[in-house]
Structure formats: C-alpha cells, structure tokens
Motif scaffolding. Sequence first.
Motif, PDB file in Angstrom:
ATOM      1  N   THR A  36      41.680  43.159 121.420  1.00  0.00           N
ATOM      2  CA  THR A  36      42.150  42.528 120.185  1.00  0.00           C
ATOM      3  C   THR A  36      41.812  41.054 120.050  1.00  0.00           C
ATOM      4  O   THR A  36      41.897  40.510 118.958  1.00  0.00           O
ATOM      5  CB  THR A  36      43.680  42.683 120.059  1.00  0.00           C
ATOM      6  OG1 THR A  36      44.311  42.120 121.199  1.00  0.00           O
ATOM      7  CG2 THR A  36      44.056  44.149 119.918  1.00  0.00           C
ATOM      8  N   SER A  37      41.456  40.378 121.134  1.00  0.00           N
ATOM      9  CA  SER A  37      41.189  38.943 121.026  1.00  0.00           C
ATOM     10  C   SER A  37      40.018  38.562 121.906  1.00  0.00           C
ATOM     11  O   SER A  37      40.197  38.351 123.111  1.00  0.00           O
ATOM     12  CB  SER A  37      42.433  38.159 121.425  1.00  0.00           C
ATOM     13  OG  SER A  37      42.235  36.788 121.184  1.00  0.00           O
ATOM     14  N   PRO A  38      38.812  38.487 121.396  1.00  0.00           N
ATOM     15  CA  PRO A  38      38.440  38.815 120.020  1.00  0.00           C
ATOM     16  C   PRO A  38      38.460  40.325 119.793  1.00  0.00           C
ATOM     17  O   PRO A  38      38.494  41.103 120.751  1.00  0.00           O
ATOM     18  CB  PRO A  38      37.019  38.269 119.895  1.00  0.00           C
ATOM     19  CG  PRO A  38      36.465  38.369 121.287  1.00  0.00           C
ATOM     20  CD  PRO A  38      37.651  38.102 122.196  1.00  0.00           C
ATOM     21  N   LEU A  39      38.398  40.712 118.528  1.00  0.00           N
ATOM     22  CA  LEU A  39      38.411  42.126 118.174  1.00  0.00           C
ATOM     23  C   LEU A  39      37.137  42.796 118.679  1.00  0.00           C
ATOM     24  O   LEU A  39      36.029  42.377 118.363  1.00  0.00           O
ATOM     25  CB  LEU A  39      38.522  42.301 116.660  1.00  0.00           C
ATOM     26  CG  LEU A  39      38.484  43.733 116.133  1.00  0.00           C
ATOM     27  CD1 LEU A  39      39.631  44.565 116.710  1.00  0.00           C
ATOM     28  CD2 LEU A  39      38.548  43.748 114.623  1.00  0.00           C
ATOM     29  N   PRO A  60      42.359  37.724 105.477  1.00  0.00           N
ATOM     30  CA  PRO A  60      43.130  36.846 106.349  1.00  0.00           C
ATOM     31  C   PRO A  60      44.166  36.027 105.575  1.00  0.00           C
ATOM     32  O   PRO A  60      44.203  36.043 104.356  1.00  0.00           O
ATOM     33  CB  PRO A  60      42.074  35.949 106.990  1.00  0.00           C
ATOM     34  CG  PRO A  60      40.923  35.995 106.064  1.00  0.00           C
ATOM     35  CD  PRO A  60      40.971  37.323 105.367  1.00  0.00           C
ATOM     36  N   ASP A  88      41.505  39.010 112.862  1.00  0.00           N
ATOM     37  CA  ASP A  88      42.671  38.972 113.734  1.00  0.00           C
ATOM     38  C   ASP A  88      43.343  40.347 113.758  1.00  0.00           C
ATOM     39  O   ASP A  88      44.076  40.703 112.833  1.00  0.00           O
ATOM     40  CB  ASP A  88      43.654  37.899 113.265  1.00  0.00           C
ATOM     41  CG  ASP A  88      44.835  37.738 114.204  1.00  0.00           C
ATOM     42  OD1 ASP A  88      44.882  38.426 115.246  1.00  0.00           O
ATOM     43  OD2 ASP A  88      45.720  36.917 113.895  1.00  0.00           O
ATOM     44  N   ASN A  90      45.684  41.245 115.566  1.00  0.00           N
ATOM     45  CA  ASN A  90      47.107  41.119 115.878  1.00  0.00           C
ATOM     46  C   ASN A  90      47.949  40.696 114.676  1.00  0.00           C
ATOM     47  O   ASN A  90      49.159  40.564 114.783  1.00  0.00           O
ATOM     48  CB  ASN A  90      47.303  40.127 117.028  1.00  0.00           C
ATOM     49  CG  ASN A  90      46.713  40.657 118.310  1.00  0.00           C
ATOM     50  OD1 ASN A  90      46.927  41.810 118.662  1.00  0.00           O
ATOM     51  ND2 ASN A  90      45.950  39.840 118.994  1.00  0.00           N
ATOM     52  N   SER A  91      47.322  40.460 113.538  1.00  0.00           N
ATOM     53  CA  SER A  91      48.079  40.066 112.351  1.00  0.00           C
ATOM     54  C   SER A  91      48.512  41.305 111.571  1.00  0.00           C
ATOM     55  O   SER A  91      48.070  42.415 111.843  1.00  0.00           O
ATOM     56  CB  SER A  91      47.236  39.156 111.445  1.00  0.00           C
ATOM     57  OG  SER A  91      46.316  39.925 110.698  1.00  0.00           O
TER      58      SER A  91
END
Length: 126
Positions: A36-39, A60, A88, A90-91
């Motif tokens: 997830t970070s980065p996707l 976003p 993102d 995770n948003s």
Amino acid sequence: MRRILTALAVLAAFAAVASSVGAASSAKPVLRIADTSPLVIRGANFEPSERVSVVAQAHPASGKMMRVTRSTVATGNGGFLVTIAGVDANSCAGFSIVAVGNDGSHATFKRVPGKCPSLGLKPTLR
C-alpha cells in the motif's frame, strides 16, 4: 499385454498434464493489492509474456482527478507487479485500476469512495 498397460499409463499421464495446463490457462485475470505504500498492484492469470497497460484513476483529497498509466510485460506464468506512485491506497477516497493486455486479457480492481481499508493491516509481497 505389458505394452498395452504401458501405453495406457503413458496416455493417462499425458491426459492429466494436458488437463492441468488447460485448467491453469482458463483462470480469469485478476488484480490485487500487493503493498500500500507505495501502491503496488499484482496481476495474475494474464497470458504469458503479454504486454499489459495498467491505468489507475483516483480522486485524491486535493479534489482533482488523477490518472496514472504504467506498462509492463507479464512473466511466463502470466503475473506482474506494477508500482503506482501518487495513489493513496490507505485513504477512503477510492480508486480504480484497469489492466488490459495486448492478447485480450483484462482485469479491474475498484475501491469505492468511503470503503476504507482495515486499519493496521498491510499486505506484504509474497
């Protein structure tokens, strides 16, 4: 008699291998989040060595629609990994990803706005 039994055994083994190859190639292409970070998106069940175009769209917090395009080539097993910077995962904003291969394979992954990921769970690459 022994030749007939040997021939039948060879034929049965060949049929088993042929059916497993056919079953593997009939699986539908799929996209999953690998990190997830980065996707990072993992593609599976695409055609071997297929050129794949991956398009991600996200909305976003800034309010402006974002579109990211990446190209890759599937492995001999039909898999690939693509990093999509700027989205993102995770948003709660939501995003969609579409992957289309030059041999006709295609898959979609969507997270609708408001469907937030589970807190504290981070997928790992396997």
